[in-house]
Design a protein around this motif. Structure first.
Motif, PDB file in Angstrom:
ATOM      1  N   PHE A  97       0.810  -1.234   0.000  1.00  0.00           N
ATOM      2  CA  PHE A  97       0.000   0.000   0.000  1.00  0.00           C
ATOM      3  C   PHE A  97       0.838   1.276   0.000  1.00  0.00           C
ATOM      4  O   PHE A  97       0.645   2.180  -0.809  1.00  0.00           O
ATOM      5  CB  PHE A  97      -0.934  -0.010   1.219  1.00  0.00           C
ATOM      6  CG  PHE A  97      -1.882   1.165   1.266  1.00  0.00           C
ATOM      7  CD1 PHE A  97      -3.083   1.131   0.578  1.00  0.00           C
ATOM      8  CD2 PHE A  97      -1.567   2.306   1.998  1.00  0.00           C
ATOM      9  CE1 PHE A  97      -3.953   2.205   0.617  1.00  0.00           C
ATOM     10  CE2 PHE A  97      -2.431   3.385   2.040  1.00  0.00           C
ATOM     11  CZ  PHE A  97      -3.621   3.338   1.347  1.00  0.00           C
ATOM     12  N   GLY A  98       1.813   1.332   0.907  1.00  0.00           N
ATOM     13  CA  GLY A  98       2.629   2.536   1.047  1.00  0.00           C
ATOM     14  C   GLY A  98       3.407   2.878  -0.215  1.00  0.00           C
ATOM     15  O   GLY A  98       3.740   4.039  -0.464  1.00  0.00           O
ATOM     16  N   ARG A 149       4.352  -3.772   6.664  1.00  0.00           N
ATOM     17  CA  ARG A 149       3.711  -2.660   5.967  1.00  0.00           C
ATOM     18  C   ARG A 149       4.363  -1.335   6.359  1.00  0.00           C
ATOM     19  O   ARG A 149       4.597  -0.469   5.514  1.00  0.00           O
ATOM     20  CB  ARG A 149       2.211  -2.640   6.315  1.00  0.00           C
ATOM     21  CG  ARG A 149       1.421  -1.627   5.543  1.00  0.00           C
ATOM     22  CD  ARG A 149      -0.038  -1.670   5.916  1.00  0.00           C
ATOM     23  NE  ARG A 149      -0.242  -1.235   7.307  1.00  0.00           N
ATOM     24  CZ  ARG A 149      -1.435  -1.059   7.863  1.00  0.00           C
ATOM     25  NH1 ARG A 149      -2.526  -1.300   7.159  1.00  0.00           N
ATOM     26  NH2 ARG A 149      -1.542  -0.660   9.107  1.00  0.00           N
ATOM     27  N   ALA A 150       4.698  -1.207   7.649  1.00  0.00           N
ATOM     28  CA  ALA A 150       5.343   0.028   8.102  1.00  0.00           C
ATOM     29  C   ALA A 150       6.772   0.122   7.558  1.00  0.00           C
ATOM     30  O   ALA A 150       7.249   1.211   7.235  1.00  0.00           O
ATOM     31  CB  ALA A 150       5.348   0.081   9.625  1.00  0.00           C
TER      32      ALA A 150
END
Lengths: 366, 283
Positions: A97-98, A149-150
């Motif tokens: 996503f990022g 994700r981060a």
């Protein structure tokens, strides 16, 4: 990446969630914000992430003031308490996503994104779960997804908001060690918010203990244990017996535990005394008329934890020798190896030990 | 080995929850009395005309036009109520403003209001001398009442609450953390809404769309006043059924009814499958 926080104030109505917080982190450091709920640690984390904004004070990340920088431009990775995964996306889509929301000229090609996602899945050790949905994996796995994700946005700073709270005890310990290992490999400056001191002690290089919107002490776990600067830290970090006492003519007096000959340099008046269980040694009395009575004994491998009755107080101590002779009801001697005294204002008093004879002794290491 | 020893010998004889027979019995009798028997009658009645007769009754130009009006109007009205419904749900869940509770209650009004009252009110409002009808005609030259546009307005009115009420709880339960996570990952507000919020609302929106559409297709009371009911132009299928009944042409009326039933059922089934696909992977 350095993080410098100066005199941060954040008010909600009349309450100050942060009341003048200053903190400086070294690059690559793993820091923990530790405090009871409502101490302001989550507010501080949200301000670092750009999800909340201070009423006064400044935050500099890598030397740049980020006051006006919105969350999406900060490049700060956040692992949320409940992971906040996107439920309608597969795990691979969550991690990507990022990268996918970047403006077109900064966005990697689809093949590069896929490669990055595969690498991250490998890194967090869930390569087989790429096509699953968050609802189809376990709590521990969801946490790994949130972390991947981060990390996908290559953050300069990683923030972890009570990341282990939703895991059961067994998994928590394992995931905790794994996260620390990952930090050591990647070297990203990380801030962990937690109310669990075990977690902070095990993971962090330095711990900022927070209480009512202030950082009361910032130091290594060892320093917090051995050298608490305030009564709050002494009571919050590690186990401690807490006793009321009074300083009269410069001498410490405690009604329940008459430790002789401790000079206190501060002013006379009521004080609070902290004694760690490991510093309260219980031994059978050679004269058979010791002045404390054993209430409970819990055997440990080479010694025993003992609860003794001293006047009206029950105190935790240890019995390192002659364990077999220490039984409930037996009268014993205790030796206080070390104690810490705090004045009424919560500040630490300097101590001076004179001598230690008598049934309750004071060791030489005060 | 231990497990097999303590497993019940007959699972069917030892139900954890007793009462299956009674509850199932009541359900079946009830369903039979109010749903299956009347529907079966509806399904049988048209065939009095014979297959060719049914086909002829349904392919009458006036019938086809009414179907187009009913299904097309319902589709347009429900589609239009999707964005409006989502915005309304967003407003009442995300913000605190004076009159929020009143607005919240007003949304349910089409459920409570007798549909004929709603129809009359809408007609008065959108007639060429009405509060809204007059300015609309003055500015654009369009007439709303007594045209297909009027039908769509009335159907919009009945479909809207279904969208709002199905989307609202999902929106309320969508944790703020999810949107914050999107922001920390670099998403703009627009990207967050498009990629995170709306997809999360999609299954509920499809459900609401199905409910609103089904209601709109069958709507009668609020439409007949504003529609003008001109054959071939603004006549809806339910009205045509009444017309056929008044002509004592029961079999033809049943044929129209059966066709509506089959079409609606097929559409709802498709929506249901779509909704299930959207919800894939989520508990």
């Amino acid at each position: 990446m350095t993080v410098e926080i100066e005199k941060l104030v954040r008010r909600f109505g009349h309450n100050a969630a942060l009341d003048g917080v200053s903190l400086a982190l070294h690059p690559g450091e793993f820091a923990a914000l530790l405090g009871p709920s409502g101490s302001g640690k989550t507010t501080l984390l949200r301000i670092l992430a750009g999800l909340d904004f201070p009423d006064a004070g400044s935050v500099r990340i890598a030397g740049t003031d980020v006051a006006g920088v919105p969350a999406r431009l900060r490049g700060v990775g956040v692992v949320f308490q409940h992971y906040a995964l996107f439920r309608h996306m597969t795990i691979a889509e969550n991690i990507a996503f990022g990268l996918r929301v970047r403006p077109r000229r900064l966005r990697p090609a689809a093949a590069d994104i896929a490669r990055r996602v595969a690498t991250l899945l490998e890194l967090v050790q869930i390569p087989d779960l790429a096509g699953r949905y968050p609802d189809q994996v376990s709590g521990g796995q969801r946490q790994r997804v949130a972390l991947a994700r981060a990390l996908a946005i290559e953050p300069s700073l990683l923030l972890l908001d009570e990341p282990f709270g939703a895991l059961d005890a067994l998994v928590r310990k394992e995931v905790r060690r794994w996260v620390r290992g990952l930090h050591d490999r990647l070297g990203i400056t990380s801030v962990l918010v937690t109310h669990d001191q075990d977690e902070a002690m095990e993971l962090a290089d330095r711990i900022a203990v927070m209480d009512r919107g202030r950082i009361v002490q910032f130091g290594t776990p060892r320093a917090l244990l051995d050298d608490p600067q305030t009564a709050f830290v002494a009571g919050f970090i590690g186990e401690a017996n807490r006793l009321r006492g009074e300083v009269r003519d410069g001498w410490l007096e405690m009604r329940d535990l008459p430790v002789p000959m401790v000079r206190v340099k501060g002013r006379d008046g009521p004080v609070e005394v902290f004694i760690r269980p490991a510093d309260l040694l219980v031994a059978p009395s050679p004269r058979r008329h010791g002045c404390v009575e054993v209430a409970l004994v819990r055997p440990e491998t080479e010694s025993a934890r003992v609860v003794v009755r001293c006047g009206a107080s029950l105190l935790d101590g240890v019995a390192p020798t002659q364990v077999g002779r220490i039984l409930p009801g037996v009268l014993c001697d205790v030796t206080v190896r070390r104690l810490t005294v705090f004045g009424e204002d919560g500040a630490r008093e300097d101590l001076h030990l004179v001598d230690a004879p008598g049934c309750v002794g004071a060791g030489a290491s005060i | 080995m231990g497990a097999s020893a303590i497993a019940p010998r007959s699972a069917s004889r030892h139900q954890a929850l007793p009462g299956l027979g009674l509850t199932l019995g009541v359900t079946v009798v009830w369903l039979g009395a109010i749903v299956i028997v009347p529907l079966a009658a509806l399904a049988l009645k048209p065939w009095e005309l014979g297959a060719a007769g049914v086909l002829a009754a349904l392919s009458e130009p006036r019938v086809l036009a009414a179907f187009r009006m009913s299904f097309g109007g319902a589709l347009a009205a429900t589609l239009a109520s999707v964005p409006v419904g989502i915005l309304l749900a967003w407003a009442i869940t995300r913000y605190r403003f004076p009159g929020r509770r009143v607005l919240d209650a007003l949304i349910d009004l089409p459920f409570a209001l007798p549909t004929a009252v709603a129809g009359l009110a809408l007609t008065a409002l959108f007639a060429t001398n009405g509060w809204l009808g007059a300015p609309i005609e003055a500015v654009t030259g369009w007439k709303v009442a007594y045209t297909p546009a009027g039908v769509i307005v009335a159907l919009f009115f009945v479909a809207l609450p279904f969208i709002v009420r199905t989307v609202e709880p999902v929106l309320r339960d969508l944790p703020a953390e999810t949107e914050e996570a999107a922001a920390t990952l670099g998403a703009t507000r627009l990207q967050t809404i498009r990629r995170v919020v709306l997809p999360a609302l999609a299954p509920a929106t499809v459900t609401g769309f199905g409910l609103g559409f089904a209601r709109a297709v069958g709507e009668y009371g609020s439409v007949i006043f504003i529609a003008g009911n001109m054959p071939m132009v603004s006549e809806i299928a339910p009205l045509l059924i009444i017309v056929k009944l008044e002509q004592f042409n029961y079999a033809a009326a049943a044929a129209v009814g059966l066709a509506m039933l089959v079409l609606s059922f097929a559409i709802l089934l498709l929506l249901n499958l779509w909704q299930r696909r959207l919800r894939r992977g989520q508990r």
